[in-house]
Design an enzyme around this catalytic site. Structure first.
Site, mmCIF file in Angstrom:
data_model
loop_
_atom_site.group_PDB
_atom_site.id
_atom_site.type_symbol
_atom_site.label_atom_id
_atom_site.label_comp_id
_atom_site.label_asym_id
_atom_site.label_seq_id
_atom_site.Cartn_x
_atom_site.Cartn_y
_atom_site.Cartn_z
ATOM 1 N N ASP A 246 0.873 -1.172 0.000
ATOM 2 C CA ASP A 246 0.000 0.000 0.000
ATOM 3 C C ASP A 246 0.917 1.231 0.000
ATOM 4 O OD1 ASP A 246 -2.142 1.703 -0.027
ATOM 5 O OD2 ASP A 246 -3.275 0.649 1.508
HETATM 6 C C1 BGC Z 1 -5.133 3.162 0.097
HETATM 7 C C2 BGC Z 1 -5.215 2.195 -1.053
HETATM 8 C C3 BGC Z 1 -5.101 2.943 -2.357
HETATM 9 C C4 BGC Z 1 -3.787 3.695 -2.363
HETATM 10 C C5 BGC Z 1 -3.501 4.434 -3.646
HETATM 11 C C6 BGC Z 1 -3.918 4.066 -0.019
HETATM 12 O O1 BGC Z 1 -3.926 5.094 0.925
HETATM 13 O O2 BGC Z 1 -5.107 2.451 1.310
HETATM 14 O O3 BGC Z 1 -6.419 1.478 -0.977
HETATM 15 O O4 BGC Z 1 -5.193 2.068 -3.438
HETATM 16 O O5 BGC Z 1 -3.809 4.632 -1.304
HETATM 17 O O6 BGC Z 1 -4.277 5.547 -3.796
#
Ligand code: BGC
Length: 719
Positions: free
Chosen positions: A247
């Protein structure tokens, strides 16, 4: 290809870089040309994306194209209901089609990879990201999550207009303590396997290209550094051949969690655990080569990771053609896209309550209707959370839709009454009362603005925010029929308003075409068919509350429950209770999983099982008669629940094992049939192996998880 790559180029493939407008500069272009970037995210201008692809393909030594990622969660420009709303459709076909529409629109911008579906099981409506989830049930989330994967990825991933999907967040993220986003999770392995991992297994079986590691700490080992999850379960047990992305900056966060001392050790942990690509942090870029040179990480591990990533690029057909020709893809927000959004919204909306048939409204019998509330005409809010690219200008609001549906026949009055869903009582409440008192029926558009759910937007109080309950009470005093249409990103506690309204339509955040869907349901053009994918607590203190709970050694029943106001101080304490309930909330939710009313009246009878006893490896058919006793044609979602009465680990009191959408004319009866193979009853037992245990099973068919229509059968092992 791997054999031709330098270590630096391999590490480049493992590096995903933010390429939103402010980050596009010469430095990024040079890094791509140098083979130091495997993927970008957050760039949606197709010319810019094509230019970045051109640099990768033509200027880098090996010409490896880029994965271009974006959070396309429930639509791109045309927005479908939030995923939790989509789950309320219980309809894999519309969920698949919604993802397909989203993929086509996103692909037009050059995107070839989305970070969806989010299939974290959540039993906690405080958690802001429950909006993005498919609810509390592993079976429903598995069926719908797999459908979303298929919708994004299409039949052939290499086709234009398909994009790679990501099942996220692996794993357990939805179990954040007290629903506070990013908070710790503690999930025993048996629960993890039987509940939280099941939708991920289904996504892997559906061919999902990638998984995203969760931000959260799982039993002391943050998911991004969790070898058990990503090597043992995902690779060794499930044979996953795609790739895992971290993530956002979650590799470096291993240090903040307190698992490592510095970035280099975080990289070591993430590589060991099996995170193939790092999103945003760029610590792989700085440390992987050293770890390999020092002999701490075998280059064979790196090769396998890079192969996982390259395989996705080959699968997407990027080596044949990395470029996007937007003109070759359907128009944004075309008729089909909008119709998909409308149908998804229509099917997602749940009629929670409808006293004395106040709904549907009849334009012929009314002279006037009052539309009151902050969410009746809020084009942006109805789209819900995670709509980076969603276009509020496309939204048709309920106020506009009601006007066009019945505005010629009846007098439609509108008053926003509150600036937003959090506003306090104000003199406009007096105006609201005046308009309400002067109208035949009052439509109150209540709920949460989109900003109140989603990532990092958890709530500890899940009542209607602001002074909405006060608005309900004031309007109620007019004595006019009151219908609440609630848009929200989570289940809300509605106890304090439920008796002050005649009907509740729960519309989640319904997306671009939410307005027409709501209007059609209010005026009976269509009957509601949505069913809750998650339990609605009476009070937040009941959370976590979910239907597939364990029985306990002291299960509650209506006759054991006493309310706190009814305790007679003089009675001996043991004259009631001694079962698992709350003195102030009992033990049932306000609205149960699977609940949802219709304008028809459905009844279930005559449940049958094809054989009272079946052998391991056989199939049993459970059926019941479903009748529409009402006077309109409508869709019902028939549900099958099963209980395994005895297990080597305790089993839930009920588990959803099947569902069917059935459309019935007035007076029509159909037999709904569910076939269950004994493998469908398998669970992870004490030794963490998946197996079906012989023994006695109960099975119910009905319109919600509270159905009482039951039969039973036995599984034997005659081998
Ligand atoms: C989230 C993800 C997301 C990523 C990219 C993160 O903060 O937890 O679910 O895909 O950001 O935007």
């Amino acid at each position: 290809m791997l054999a031709e790559m330098s270590l630096a180029e391999k590490v480049g493939q493992m590096n995903q870089v933010n390429a939103s407008d402010s980050e596009i500069d010469d430095h990024l272009r040079q890094a791509i040309a140098a083979g130091r970037v495997g993927s970008v995210l957050n760039q949606v201008d197709v010319d810019t994306v094509n230019e970045l692809q051109r640099i990768a393909v033509q200027e880098s030594r090996l010409g490896i194209p880029l994965l271009v990622g974006r959070d396309v969660i429930h639509g791109f420009k045309t927005v479908m209901p939030i995923p939790l709303g989509q789950a309320a459709t219980w309809n894999p076909e519309i969920v698949r089609e919604g993802a397909r529409v989203a993929a086509l629109e996103a692909a037009k911008a050059g995107i070839n990879w989305t970070f969806a579906p989010m299939i974290d099981i959540s039993r906690d409506p405080r958690w802001g990201r429950i909006a993005e989830s498919l609810g509390e049930d592993p079976y429903l989330a598995s069926e719908l999550g797999a459908a979303m994967v298929q919708g994004f990825q299409g039949e052939r991933l290499a086709d234009k207009g398909t994009i790679a999907a990501t099942a996220k967040h692996f794993a357990g993220y939805g179990a954040a303590e007290s629903g506070r986003d990013y908070a710790t999770t503690n999930i025993p392995e048996n629960e993890l396997r039987n509940v939280y991992l099941r939708p991920f297994k289904a996504a892997v079986d559906a061919g999902v290209v990638s998984l995203m590691a969760a931000f959260s700490d799982l039993d002391g080992i943050p998911a991004t550094g969790n070898e058990f999850l990503m090597r043992q379960v995902l690779r060794d047990e499930w044979g996953f051949a795609g790739f895992v992305v971290s993530d956002w900056d979650s590799v470096r966060q291993l240090q903040i969690h307190g698992l490592t001392e510095n970035d280099k050790e975080s990289v070591y942990q993430a590589l060991t655990a099996g995170v193939d690509m790092e999103m945003a942090g760029q610590s792989y870029l700085h440390h992987v080569e050293d770890l390999v040179k020092e002999g701490r990480i075998d280059v064979g591990i790196i090769d396998a990771m890079v192969a996982n990533i390259l395989r996705a690029k080959f699968g997407l057909g990027l080596f044949e053609d990395a470029y996007t020709n937007p003109a070759a893809l359907p128009a944004i927000a075309n008729k089909h896209a909008l119709e998909t959004s409308r149908v998804a919204a229509l099917q997602s909306i749940v009629l929670l309550k409808n006293d004395h048939g106040v709904l549907p409204l009849s334009a012929e019998k009314l002279d006037s209707v009052a539309i009151i509330g902050p969410l009746a005409d809020a084009p942006y809010e109805q789209l819900g959370t995670w709509i980076f690219d969603g276009d509020p200008e496309l939204s048709i609001t309920p106020m506009h839709a009601i006007h066009s549906l019945v505005g010629h026949d009846i007098d439609v009055r509108y008053l926003r009454a509150m600036e937003n869903s959090r506003s306090k009582a104000s003199p406009t409440f007096d105006e609201a009362v005046a308009i309400a008192g002067d109208s035949d029926v009052v439509l109150l558009f209540l709920g949460e603005e989109s900003i109140l759910s989603g990532e990092a937007h958890s709530r500890a109080d899940i009542n209607l925010p602001g002074d909405q309950a006060e608005l309900v009470r004031r309007v109620r005093e007019t004595g006019k029929p009151v219908v609440a249409i609630i848009q929200a990103g989570r289940p809300l506690t509605l106890t304090n308003i439920v008796d002050d309204v005649d009907a509740i339509l729960f519309a989640w955040h319904p997306g671009t075409m939410g307005g027409p869907a709501i209007a059609d349901l209010l005026f009976g053009v269509e009957s509601p068919s949505g069913k809750l994918p998650v339990s609605f607590p009476r009070m937040v203190g009941q959370v976590p509350i979910y239907y597939n709970q364990k029985n306990t050694g002291k299960p509650p029943s209506p006759d054991t429950v006493v309310h706190i106001d009814d305790i007679d101080a003089r009675a001996p304490q043991l004259s009631f209770g001694m079962t698992a309930f709350h003195l102030d909330a009992g033990y049932t939710p306000l609205y149960a999983f699977g609940h949802g009313l219709s304008y028809a009246e459905f009844s279930y009878d005559n449940i049958k099982v094809s054989a009272p006893e079946i052998d391991l490896g056989d199939t049993v058919t459970i059926s019941a008669e479903l009748t529409n006793n009402g006077d309109v044609a409508a869709v019902e979602i028939a549900q099958l629940y099963v209980r395994d009465l005895v297990g080597n680990v305790t089993r839930p009191v009920r588990e959803l094992k099947g569902f069917k959408r059935v459309r019935l004319d007035p007076g029509q009866t159909v037999t709904v049939e569910f076939r269950l193979h004994t493998d469908d009853l398998a669970f992870y037992g004490r030794d963490m192996l998946l197996m079906t245990e012989p023994g006695q099973f109960h099975a119910w068919i009905g319109g919600s998880s509270e159905t009482e229509l039951r039969t039973q059968f036995r599984i034997i092992d005659s081998s």
